[in-house]
Structure formats: C-alpha cells, structure tokens
Write a protein that holds these residues in place. Structure first.
Motif, PDB file in Angstrom:
ATOM      1  N   MET A   1       6.268   1.406  -9.621  1.00  0.00           N
ATOM      2  CA  MET A   1       5.252   2.413  -9.359  1.00  0.00           C
ATOM      3  C   MET A   1       4.087   1.732  -8.632  1.00  0.00           C
ATOM      4  O   MET A   1       3.653   0.656  -9.006  1.00  0.00           O
ATOM      5  CB  MET A   1       4.792   3.016 -10.680  1.00  0.00           C
ATOM      6  CG  MET A   1       3.722   4.078 -10.572  1.00  0.00           C
ATOM      7  SD  MET A   1       4.269   5.674  -9.931  1.00  0.00           S
ATOM      8  CE  MET A   1       5.573   6.104 -11.027  1.00  0.00           C
ATOM      9  N   ILE A   2       3.602   2.385  -7.601  1.00  0.00           N
ATOM     10  CA  ILE A   2       2.435   1.908  -6.850  1.00  0.00           C
ATOM     11  C   ILE A   2       1.287   2.863  -7.157  1.00  0.00           C
ATOM     12  O   ILE A   2       1.466   4.081  -7.089  1.00  0.00           O
ATOM     13  CB  ILE A   2       2.726   1.896  -5.333  1.00  0.00           C
ATOM     14  CG1 ILE A   2       3.916   0.981  -5.018  1.00  0.00           C
ATOM     15  CG2 ILE A   2       1.489   1.495  -4.551  1.00  0.00           C
ATOM     16  CD1 ILE A   2       4.450   1.155  -3.614  1.00  0.00           C
ATOM     17  N   ILE A   3       0.131   2.322  -7.476  1.00  0.00           N
ATOM     18  CA  ILE A   3      -1.036   3.162  -7.734  1.00  0.00           C
ATOM     19  C   ILE A   3      -2.064   2.887  -6.641  1.00  0.00           C
ATOM     20  O   ILE A   3      -2.484   1.749  -6.439  1.00  0.00           O
ATOM     21  CB  ILE A   3      -1.652   2.876  -9.118  1.00  0.00           C
ATOM     22  CG1 ILE A   3      -0.608   3.141 -10.213  1.00  0.00           C
ATOM     23  CG2 ILE A   3      -2.894   3.730  -9.335  1.00  0.00           C
ATOM     24  CD1 ILE A   3      -1.054   2.743 -11.602  1.00  0.00           C
ATOM     25  N   ILE A   4      -2.429   3.939  -5.930  1.00  0.00           N
ATOM     26  CA  ILE A   4      -3.458   3.867  -4.901  1.00  0.00           C
ATOM     27  C   ILE A   4      -4.440   4.991  -5.184  1.00  0.00           C
ATOM     28  O   ILE A   4      -4.072   6.169  -5.134  1.00  0.00           O
ATOM     29  CB  ILE A   4      -2.874   4.016  -3.480  1.00  0.00           C
ATOM     30  CG1 ILE A   4      -1.802   2.950  -3.220  1.00  0.00           C
ATOM     31  CG2 ILE A   4      -3.984   3.950  -2.429  1.00  0.00           C
ATOM     32  CD1 ILE A   4      -1.011   3.165  -1.952  1.00  0.00           C
ATOM     33  N   ASP A   5      -5.669   4.612  -5.480  1.00  0.00           N
ATOM     34  CA  ASP A   5      -6.682   5.590  -5.872  1.00  0.00           C
ATOM     35  C   ASP A   5      -6.140   6.423  -7.037  1.00  0.00           C
ATOM     36  O   ASP A   5      -5.743   5.879  -8.039  1.00  0.00           O
ATOM     37  CB  ASP A   5      -7.115   6.453  -4.681  1.00  0.00           C
ATOM     38  CG  ASP A   5      -7.680   5.626  -3.532  1.00  0.00           C
ATOM     39  OD1 ASP A   5      -8.381   4.634  -3.811  1.00  0.00           O
ATOM     40  OD2 ASP A   5      -7.413   5.967  -2.365  1.00  0.00           O
ATOM     41  N   ASP A   6      -6.071   7.738  -6.866  1.00  0.00           N
ATOM     42  CA  ASP A   6      -5.551   8.594  -7.932  1.00  0.00           C
ATOM     43  C   ASP A   6      -4.144   9.106  -7.613  1.00  0.00           C
ATOM     44  O   ASP A   6      -3.754  10.182  -8.015  1.00  0.00           O
ATOM     45  CB  ASP A   6      -6.502   9.773  -8.184  1.00  0.00           C
ATOM     46  CG  ASP A   6      -6.683  10.644  -6.953  1.00  0.00           C
ATOM     47  OD1 ASP A   6      -6.290  10.217  -5.844  1.00  0.00           O
ATOM     48  OD2 ASP A   6      -7.220  11.753  -7.094  1.00  0.00           O
ATOM     49  N   LYS A   7      -3.389   8.282  -6.880  1.00  0.00           N
ATOM     50  CA  LYS A   7      -2.024   8.639  -6.487  1.00  0.00           C
ATOM     51  C   LYS A   7      -1.040   7.663  -7.122  1.00  0.00           C
ATOM     52  O   LYS A   7      -1.206   6.448  -7.043  1.00  0.00           O
ATOM     53  CB  LYS A   7      -1.839   8.576  -4.971  1.00  0.00           C
ATOM     54  CG  LYS A   7      -2.916   9.240  -4.137  1.00  0.00           C
ATOM     55  CD  LYS A   7      -2.990  10.718  -4.323  1.00  0.00           C
ATOM     56  CE  LYS A   7      -4.011  11.369  -3.414  1.00  0.00           C
ATOM     57  NZ  LYS A   7      -5.399  11.165  -3.822  1.00  0.00           N
ATOM     58  N   LEU A   8       0.003   8.204  -7.733  1.00  0.00           N
ATOM     59  CA  LEU A   8       1.098   7.419  -8.273  1.00  0.00           C
ATOM     60  C   LEU A   8       2.271   7.555  -7.312  1.00  0.00           C
ATOM     61  O   LEU A   8       2.795   8.660  -7.124  1.00  0.00           O
ATOM     62  CB  LEU A   8       1.503   7.931  -9.656  1.00  0.00           C
ATOM     63  CG  LEU A   8       0.402   8.039 -10.712  1.00  0.00           C
ATOM     64  CD1 LEU A   8       0.944   8.709 -11.964  1.00  0.00           C
ATOM     65  CD2 LEU A   8      -0.149   6.665 -11.027  1.00  0.00           C
ATOM     66  N   VAL A   9       2.643   6.460  -6.689  1.00  0.00           N
ATOM     67  CA  VAL A   9       3.673   6.489  -5.653  1.00  0.00           C
ATOM     68  C   VAL A   9       4.945   5.831  -6.188  1.00  0.00           C
ATOM     69  O   VAL A   9       4.923   4.667  -6.592  1.00  0.00           O
ATOM     70  CB  VAL A   9       3.194   5.763  -4.377  1.00  0.00           C
ATOM     71  CG1 VAL A   9       4.261   5.830  -3.289  1.00  0.00           C
ATOM     72  CG2 VAL A   9       1.873   6.359  -3.877  1.00  0.00           C
TER      73      VAL A   9
END
Length: 190
Positions: free
Chosen positions: A1-9
């Motif tokens: 899982m990649i977390i960028i700001d408030d996005k879970l990718v």
C-alpha cells in the motif's frame, strides 16, 4: 500500500500492467455491466447542463434512454449517481466508431470542442476504482474479464497501470500527486 496525502494507493497500480486494446475488446467496458459509470455529484449536474451539446453525438437509442431516465440515475450505493443504460445494457452515452468500437459520446463531443468536459472521471481512470474510507480515498485496481486483452498488452509493453493512466490521474489528483506516486513506484521496484 502506498500512502500519499489522504490517498491509499494499491500496490497493484504499480505491479500490474495495463494498456487498453480497443481493437481486441471493442470498448466492452462501455457495453457490459450491471450499472452505468459512477458519477460524482458535480458530474451528474454538469451532464444535465451540457446534454443539449452532447446529444447529437449519441446513438438514437442512447438519446431515447436519456429522455426516458434522465441524464443520470441513482448509482449502486445510496446517494451515488451513474450514467443511464440502454435497456439494461450499454451506457446511454456510448456511441460506435466506423470500426464498430464503442466510444464515449461525451468524449466525442469534447474532442469536437462542443463541451469542456472530457468524460466522467470514473471512466477516464478505469481500471482504477476509487472508494471513500473515512478520511481517505482508496485507489484500487479493478479486474474485469473484458479487459484481459489490456492486461496482456500491458504485460507485452511492460506498462504499469499507473503509467498508462497518467493523464486521468493528473486530471483528478494533480501533477504533484502523480510525481509522488511515480517516486513511490520506483522505490517499490528497487
């Protein structure tokens, strides 16, 4: 899982390959399914407003479905919106090109300069599906048999999902988000 700001990718956007192969699938994503394309509330309102400039790009049966159902309908979840369908089948905004490939009539109107709206972001981002989780948006890879040719072509060309979808990702989340995702993807690959 990649977390960028408030996005879970999902890592699958980096690890899986995908390149649309319209010659193989004939635009099946516009034809198949139980519901129309998910719409954001703003998109549903916008479609109502711009429909007079889009309708000339649509098939007669699409126009008839929109006349009967409206420019948008309730979606899968309460409070969601979707594009209407033609007799429970294709998206009402679908059209066909000279080769019989399903295309988006909204996008055809956009390409012709009739509207400023390209197409619903859910369509542009596909096969990424976005869901809301409390304070986060989750970006996940949606697998669908009608896209098997796209997976094969992506593997052959070695194009990750997120790279193929750079333009819609930038459209939705901005250039800085895409650059952060690209950097994270490179770290995951190393």
């Amino acid at each position: 899982m990649i977390i960028i700001d408030d996005k879970l990718v999902s890592d699958e956007l980096v690890n899986e390959a995908f390149v649309c192969d319209l010659n193989a699938c004939k635009g099946a994503c516009c034809v198949e399914g139980d519901y129309g394309a998910p719409l954001e509330a703003e998109e549903a309102l916008l479609l109502r407003e711009i429909y007079p400039r889009i309708e000339g790009f649509l098939l007669p049966e699409g126009r008839a479905a929109i006349e009967a159902q409206g420019t948008h309908v309730p979606g899968e979840e309460a409070g969601d919106f979707a594009t209407p369908l033609i007799e429970g089948g294709p998206c009402a905004y679908m059209t066909r090109d000279e080769l019989g490939i399903a295309r988006c009539g909204i996008e055809q109107a956009w390409r012709a300069g009739a509207v400023d709206f390209q197409k619903p972001i859910s369509c542009h981002l596909y096969p990424i599906r976005v869901s809301r989780l409390l304070d986060y948006e989750a970006l996940n890879y949606h697998r669908w048999e009608v896209c098997s040719a796209a997976c094969s072509l992506g593997e052959k060309l070695k194009v990750p999902v997120y790279v193929f979808l750079k333009d819609p990702i930038v459209r939705r989340y901005g250039e800085a988000f895409y650059e952060a995702l690209d950097e994270a993807a490179k770290l995951l690959k190393d």
